[in-house]
Design a protein around this motif. Structure first.
Motif, PDB file in Angstrom:
ATOM      1  N   ASN A 389     -66.463  29.116 -27.746  1.00 33.51           N
ATOM      2  CA  ASN A 389     -67.784  29.192 -27.599  1.00 33.51           C
ATOM      3  C   ASN A 389     -68.275  29.800 -25.920  1.00 33.51           C
ATOM      4  OD1 ASN A 389     -68.626  28.210 -29.863  1.00 33.51           O
ATOM      5  ND2 ASN A 389     -68.181  26.139 -29.205  1.00 33.51           N
ATOM      6  N   ARG A 390     -67.521  30.626 -25.473  1.00 29.20           N
ATOM      7  CA  ARG A 390     -67.454  30.948 -24.041  1.00 29.20           C
ATOM      8  C   ARG A 390     -68.405  32.326 -24.171  1.00 29.20           C
ATOM      9  NH1 ARG A 390     -63.727  28.623 -20.589  1.00 29.20           N
ATOM     10  NH2 ARG A 390     -63.475  26.539 -21.712  1.00 29.20           N
ATOM     11  N   ASP A 391     -69.129  32.593 -23.239  1.00 30.42           N
ATOM     12  CA  ASP A 391     -69.870  33.679 -23.038  1.00 30.42           C
ATOM     13  C   ASP A 391     -69.100  35.007 -23.010  1.00 30.42           C
ATOM     14  OD1 ASP A 391     -72.791  35.006 -22.330  1.00 30.42           O
ATOM     15  OD2 ASP A 391     -71.562  35.733 -20.650  1.00 30.42           O
ATOM     16  N   ARG A 392     -69.431  36.066 -23.587  1.00 28.77           N
ATOM     17  CA  ARG A 392     -68.844  37.161 -23.881  1.00 28.77           C
ATOM     18  C   ARG A 392     -68.696  37.686 -22.274  1.00 28.77           C
ATOM     19  NH1 ARG A 392     -69.729  42.898 -25.378  1.00 28.77           N
ATOM     20  NH2 ARG A 392     -72.099  42.320 -25.709  1.00 28.77           N
ATOM     21  N   SER A 393     -69.566  37.964 -21.513  1.00 28.32           N
ATOM     22  CA  SER A 393     -69.484  38.417 -20.118  1.00 28.32           C
ATOM     23  C   SER A 393     -68.508  37.712 -19.217  1.00 28.32           C
ATOM     24  CB  SER A 393     -70.767  38.579 -19.485  1.00 28.32           C
ATOM     25  OG  SER A 393     -71.496  37.324 -19.244  1.00 28.32           O
ATOM     26  N   TYR A 394     -68.457  36.221 -19.564  1.00 28.51           N
ATOM     27  CA  TYR A 394     -67.651  35.564 -18.866  1.00 28.51           C
ATOM     28  C   TYR A 394     -65.992  35.677 -19.308  1.00 28.51           C
ATOM     29  CZ  TYR A 394     -64.832  31.212 -17.877  1.00 28.51           C
ATOM     30  OH  TYR A 394     -63.828  30.423 -17.372  1.00 28.51           O
ATOM     31  N   ILE A 395     -66.003  35.962 -20.441  1.00 24.68           N
ATOM     32  CA  ILE A 395     -64.594  36.545 -20.724  1.00 24.68           C
ATOM     33  C   ILE A 395     -64.198  37.693 -20.240  1.00 24.68           C
ATOM     34  CG2 ILE A 395     -63.395  37.069 -23.112  1.00 24.68           C
ATOM     35  CD1 ILE A 395     -65.191  35.026 -24.504  1.00 24.68           C
ATOM     36  N   VAL A 396     -64.856  38.816 -20.351  1.00 26.35           N
ATOM     37  CA  VAL A 396     -64.714  40.112 -19.932  1.00 26.35           C
ATOM     38  C   VAL A 396     -64.091  39.889 -18.291  1.00 26.35           C
ATOM     39  CG1 VAL A 396     -65.606  42.081 -19.224  1.00 26.35           C
ATOM     40  CG2 VAL A 396     -65.946  41.262 -21.255  1.00 26.35           C
ATOM     41  N   GLU A 397     -65.062  39.107 -17.515  1.00 24.34           N
ATOM     42  CA  GLU A 397     -64.612  38.942 -16.178  1.00 24.34           C
ATOM     43  C   GLU A 397     -63.243  38.299 -15.756  1.00 24.34           C
ATOM     44  OE1 GLU A 397     -65.935  39.859 -13.226  1.00 24.34           O
ATOM     45  OE2 GLU A 397     -67.941  40.488 -13.845  1.00 24.34           O
ATOM     46  N   GLU A 398     -62.974  37.357 -16.656  1.00 24.05           N
ATOM     47  CA  GLU A 398     -61.651  36.418 -16.645  1.00 24.05           C
ATOM     48  C   GLU A 398     -60.495  37.371 -16.854  1.00 24.05           C
ATOM     49  OE1 GLU A 398     -60.620  32.983 -15.979  1.00 24.05           O
ATOM     50  OE2 GLU A 398     -62.559  33.327 -14.634  1.00 24.05           O
ATOM     51  N   ILE A 399     -60.700  38.207 -18.116  1.00 28.93           N
ATOM     52  CA  ILE A 399     -59.650  38.986 -18.413  1.00 28.93           C
ATOM     53  C   ILE A 399     -59.169  40.197 -17.150  1.00 28.93           C
ATOM     54  CG2 ILE A 399     -58.649  40.835 -20.167  1.00 28.93           C
ATOM     55  CD1 ILE A 399     -60.355  39.198 -22.215  1.00 28.93           C
ATOM     56  N   ALA A 400     -60.376  40.670 -17.097  1.00 31.28           N
ATOM     57  CA  ALA A 400     -60.173  41.930 -15.844  1.00 31.28           C
ATOM     58  C   ALA A 400     -59.596  41.384 -14.544  1.00 31.28           C
ATOM     59  CB  ALA A 400     -61.510  42.253 -15.470  1.00 31.28           C
TER      60      ALA A 400
END
Length: 413
Positions: A389-400
């Motif tokens: 249930n994590r926000d998509r923009s948060y996931i993008v930032e973490e992976i980058a």
């Protein structure tokens, strides 16, 4: 015939069957020729396969279950050898990628399975992710790893492992003895020369949103309808696999007839080729934008990676991933993919070399090696765009951030 079947069965062996079936899955996905191709490679009759499995779904389930079991066993062995979280993950990546374990099937077509079997595989995969995340958390608590998200790191690690054999198909590379080193370099150290790089340079969005269409422009309307079909097809290919997706499925998702798809795109092979070309057009647009971007090459790579991951996780854009299904491309499209892969590799290699010369990036393994691991860090977002249930923009930032900074704590010079 009965004697022949017994001979086939004795020569076959359960483990051999699943290993060969897994390799075919990673190349073709589930296809109508799957059983025939396995039988041909094993030099047995097709009926001999039914001594071990009841049908296609049964074999697919067993291949996926083996994938989970092999990775769990590999992780357990790595953890049994040391208590150090960094060494555990290092050993896990090395053993899983280097060839110490035979190729496992990427879990790309789980949705094809019956619901109860989907639940079993997803449960096993989630347990593996949790086990890796626990090790990452231990590394954070001990001060070895920086404050990363353990679940996202775990998904990225497993993504790199399962993508490694797929990269050899799409990048047309033989198994590289240093492939595991590339994955470890990227995961632990990232691309940045500085442990705290300046990533503030803005990067333009690759997601322009739906274009405004002149309702009286027939050509524009036709192109918009074609794009809608390609988005729906790409989404299904990503989530159900190439083999597990029929033209009927795409038509049903859009509420249109197959005839409409044939009119705007063509049969399934043409539909797949068109989705591939659409995806590479997007990938090249990201490369060209990164090449023109001001600031360091590190910030350009960071920016384009975020935009790529965001697009891949957005069902409204649905870029087809270079994942399972390379074997189902037409001969013409395979040649096209070869050219595209070489051009993209050369383009990003040049950017990385410039980044090293300007001092924004570390000196690391050749990009040809890194390229076999890089997509695996983020391709999992297609089928699991919002884990836990994590926000998509948060996931993008973490992976980058993983790509740029890695996960270990580095001391400032």
């Amino acid at each position: 015939m009965a004697q022949k079947k017994r001979s086939d069965g004795n020569r076959l062996g359960w483990e051999t069957l699943v290993v060969v079936a897994s390799k075919h899955l990673n190349t073709m996905g589930v296809s109508v020729e799957w059983f025939s191709e396995i039988a041909r490679d094993l030099r047995v009759t097709r009926p001999a396969l039914y001594s071990y499995v009841s049908d296609r779904d049964d074999l697919l389930f067993k291949c996926y279950k083996r994938s989970c079991d092999v990775l769990v066993d590999t992780l357990d062995a790595a953890a049994a050898a040391t208590d150090d979280p960094l060494r555990i993950l290092d050993n896990f990546l090395t053993a899983a990628i280097s060839g110490a374990q035979r190729e496992v099937a990427a879990l790309s077509e789980i949705d094809v399975l019956p619901q109860e079997r989907q639940a079993i595989i997803r449960s096993q995969h989630e347990a593996l992710v949790t086990a890796v995340a626990v090790i990452v958390r231990r590394g954070i608590d001990s001060g070895q790893f920086r404050a990363v998200d353990p679940q996202i790191v775990a998904l990225s690690i497993i993504g790199m492992i399962t993508y490694a054999p797929l990269a050899r198909r799409w990048l047309l590379q033989s198994a590289h003895p240093q492939q595991a080193n590339g994955a470890r370099e990227l995961l632990f150290h990232g691309l940045a020369a500085s442990p705290e790089p300046d990533l503030s340079q803005p990067f333009p969005s690759l997601n322009t949103g739906p274009a405004r269409i002149d309702l009286f422009d027939r050509a524009a309307l036709e192109e918009a309808r074609r794009e809608t079909i390609l988005v729906a097809a790409s989404l299904l290919f990503n989530r159900r696999g190439v083999g597990g997706t029929r033209v009927d499925d795409v038509a049903a998702a859009l509420g249109i007839s197959k005839r409409t798809i044939y009119h705007y795109v063509g049969q399934k092979d043409a539909l797949l080729d068109a989705c591939i070309e659409r995806a590479y057009k997007f990938y090249f647009s990201g490369l060209y934008m990164a090449q023109r971007s001001p600031g360091s090459r590190l910030t350009a790579i960071y920016g384009v990676m975020k935009e790529m991951i965001l697009a891949m996780s957005d069902p409204d854009m649905a870029m087809l991933l270079p994942y399972v299904g390379f074997g189902q491309l037409s001969a013409k499209e395979r040649r096209s993919v070869n050219i595209h892969a070489q051009e993209l590799t050369e383009g990003y290699r040049t950017m990385l070399e410039k980044g090293q010369r300007e001092g924004s990036m570390r000196n690391f393994a050749p990009y040809d090696i890194l390229s076999a691991s890089l997509p695996g860090i983020f391709t999992w977002v297609v089928n699991d765009p919002a884990p836990f249930n994590r926000d998509r923009s948060y996931i993008v930032e973490e992976i980058a951030s993983i790509i740029v900074r890695g996960i270990i704590v580095r001391q400032s010079r």
